[in-house]
Design a protein around this motif. Structure first.
Motif, PDB file in Angstrom:
ATOM      1  N   SER A 197      -8.341  -8.143  -4.308  1.00 33.81           N
ATOM      2  CA  SER A 197      -8.386  -7.626  -2.925  1.00 33.81           C
ATOM      3  C   SER A 197      -8.477  -6.101  -2.935  1.00 33.81           C
ATOM      4  O   SER A 197      -9.153  -5.513  -2.082  1.00 33.81           O
ATOM      5  CB  SER A 197      -7.166  -8.092  -2.128  1.00 33.81           C
ATOM      6  OG  SER A 197      -5.976  -7.788  -2.816  1.00 33.81           O
ATOM      7  N   ARG A 242     -11.698  -1.338  -1.911  1.00 32.85           N
ATOM      8  CA  ARG A 242     -12.283  -0.065  -2.388  1.00 32.85           C
ATOM      9  C   ARG A 242     -13.804  -0.086  -2.231  1.00 32.85           C
ATOM     10  O   ARG A 242     -14.403   0.935  -1.924  1.00 32.85           O
ATOM     11  CB  ARG A 242     -11.876   0.217  -3.847  1.00 32.85           C
ATOM     12  CG  ARG A 242     -10.457   0.795  -3.966  1.00 32.85           C
ATOM     13  CD  ARG A 242     -10.117   1.226  -5.390  1.00 32.85           C
ATOM     14  NE  ARG A 242      -9.905   0.093  -6.272  1.00 32.85           N
ATOM     15  CZ  ARG A 242      -8.775  -0.616  -6.351  1.00 32.85           C
ATOM     16  NH1 ARG A 242      -7.733  -0.294  -5.607  1.00 32.85           N
ATOM     17  NH2 ARG A 242      -8.661  -1.637  -7.175  1.00 32.85           N
ATOM     18  N   ARG A 266      -0.297   2.348   1.911  1.00 36.53           N
ATOM     19  CA  ARG A 266       0.134   1.348   2.902  1.00 36.53           C
ATOM     20  C   ARG A 266      -0.755   0.123   2.798  1.00 36.53           C
ATOM     21  O   ARG A 266      -1.924   0.223   2.413  1.00 36.53           O
ATOM     22  CB  ARG A 266       0.026   1.920   4.316  1.00 36.53           C
ATOM     23  CG  ARG A 266       0.986   3.072   4.536  1.00 36.53           C
ATOM     24  CD  ARG A 266       0.600   3.875   5.791  1.00 36.53           C
ATOM     25  NE  ARG A 266       0.529   3.040   6.976  1.00 36.53           N
ATOM     26  CZ  ARG A 266      -0.215   3.330   8.052  1.00 36.53           C
ATOM     27  NH1 ARG A 266      -0.977   4.407   8.076  1.00 36.53           N
ATOM     28  NH2 ARG A 266      -0.201   2.546   9.097  1.00 36.53           N
ATOM     29  N   GLY A 321      -3.904  -9.577  -6.284  1.00 33.86           N
ATOM     30  CA  GLY A 321      -3.551  -8.658  -5.185  1.00 33.86           C
ATOM     31  C   GLY A 321      -3.527  -9.309  -3.819  1.00 33.86           C
ATOM     32  O   GLY A 321      -3.232  -8.656  -2.821  1.00 33.86           O
ATOM     33  N   ARG A 339      -0.286 -10.702  -0.210  1.00 40.69           N
ATOM     34  CA  ARG A 339       0.721  -9.660  -0.422  1.00 40.69           C
ATOM     35  C   ARG A 339       1.785  -9.668   0.661  1.00 40.69           C
ATOM     36  O   ARG A 339       2.696  -8.844   0.624  1.00 40.69           O
ATOM     37  CB  ARG A 339       0.040  -8.295  -0.403  1.00 40.69           C
ATOM     38  CG  ARG A 339      -0.043  -7.573  -1.761  1.00 40.69           C
ATOM     39  CD  ARG A 339      -0.816  -6.309  -1.516  1.00 40.69           C
ATOM     40  NE  ARG A 339      -0.714  -5.295  -2.505  1.00 40.69           N
ATOM     41  CZ  ARG A 339      -1.627  -5.078  -3.457  1.00 40.69           C
ATOM     42  NH1 ARG A 339      -2.648  -5.883  -3.590  1.00 40.69           N
ATOM     43  NH2 ARG A 339      -1.489  -4.045  -4.263  1.00 40.69           N
ATOM     44  N   GLN A 386      -0.062 -13.526   5.077  1.00 38.62           N
ATOM     45  CA  GLN A 386      -1.264 -13.736   4.250  1.00 38.62           C
ATOM     46  C   GLN A 386      -1.138 -15.047   3.464  1.00 38.62           C
ATOM     47  O   GLN A 386      -2.093 -15.817   3.350  1.00 38.62           O
ATOM     48  CB  GLN A 386      -1.478 -12.571   3.282  1.00 38.62           C
ATOM     49  CG  GLN A 386      -1.883 -11.272   3.954  1.00 38.62           C
ATOM     50  CD  GLN A 386      -2.038 -10.119   2.961  1.00 38.62           C
ATOM     51  OE1 GLN A 386      -2.224 -10.314   1.769  1.00 38.62           O
ATOM     52  NE2 GLN A 386      -1.973  -8.897   3.483  1.00 38.62           N
TER      53      GLN A 386
END
Ligand code: AMP
Length: 203
Positions: A33, A38, A59, A87, A90, A94
């Motif tokens: 993720s 990114r 964050r 990832g 989290r 989710q």
């Protein structure tokens, strides 16, 4: 049926490094993720700059945003492969959303690996990653914030998956080869699968 393996653990514990090795040796599909976010950040879109505002300050991006992005990618992945999620999830919302979405397609989370390491080791790894990759969120102060966020928002997933009998805790201390060896063993024991010599193209 898609079978999902979740890699859980604080920033810097070595999830990404382990994921690369596991993907190669078991021919899993892989979805990070952080990498996904990114790549949207670097696209220069409006969504990208919104995302940068969260990532660069350590964050979490809002649940619905990452849920939509990840779910789209999961549904695009071949349904006869194991998919390693690195990832995600989290947060509890989710995890609940993932469970609901997979259930609708007859898929499920098969195994959750929780990687653990000492705080000093995590700090050392993040600082050496900063030197190599130059990530904006790999400063010591942002790392400390990300670790707080992890404790508050992500650590409750340990109980969530323990209650579902999916959780395997693995030490992330030691060399990458040692850590990958431990995770591979946990995967083989829990899922009764073996590393394979030939990469399955579809995955
Ligand atoms: P990572 O590459 O996994 O360390 O993620 C880098 C950053 O991307 C995190 O610090 C968050 O800002 C964001 N991020 C990655 N995955 C998630 C997620 N599942 N939920 C919210 N934010 C995320």
């Amino acid at each position: 049926m898609r079978r999902i393996i979740v890699l859980l653990g604080p920033p810097g514990v070595g999830k990404g490094t382990a994921a690369v090795a596991l993907v190669n040796s078991f021919s899993f599909g892989w979805l990070s993720s952080g990498e996904l976010l990114r790549s949207v950040k670097q696209s220069g879109s409006e969504l990208g700059s919104t995302i940068a505002g969260f990532i660069d300050n350590g964050r979490l991006v809002p649940d619905q945003l990452i849920i939509d992005l990840v779910e789209k990618e999961i549904l695009r992945s071949p349904d006869d492969c194991y998919l390693l999620l690195d990832g995600f999830p989290r947060t509890l919302p989710q995890a609940a959303s993932l469970e609901e979405m997979l259930g609708k397609h007859g898929d499920q989370v098969g195994l959750v690996i929780e990687l653990t390491a000492d705080l000093e080791e995590i700090e050392r790894r993040i600082l050496s990653r900063k030197a190599v990759e130059g990530r904006a969120d790999d400063t010591l102060s942002t790392l400390r914030h990300r670790l707080e966020v992890y404790q508050r928002q992500t650590a409750p997933l340990v109980d969530f998956y323990e209650a579902r009998k999916k959780l395997h805790r693995v030490s992330g201390m030691g060399s990458p080869a040692e850590v990958v060896g431990r995770i591979s063993q946990a995967i083989q024991n829990a899922l009764k699968i073996e590393p394979i010599s030939q990469k399955k193209e579809a995955c």
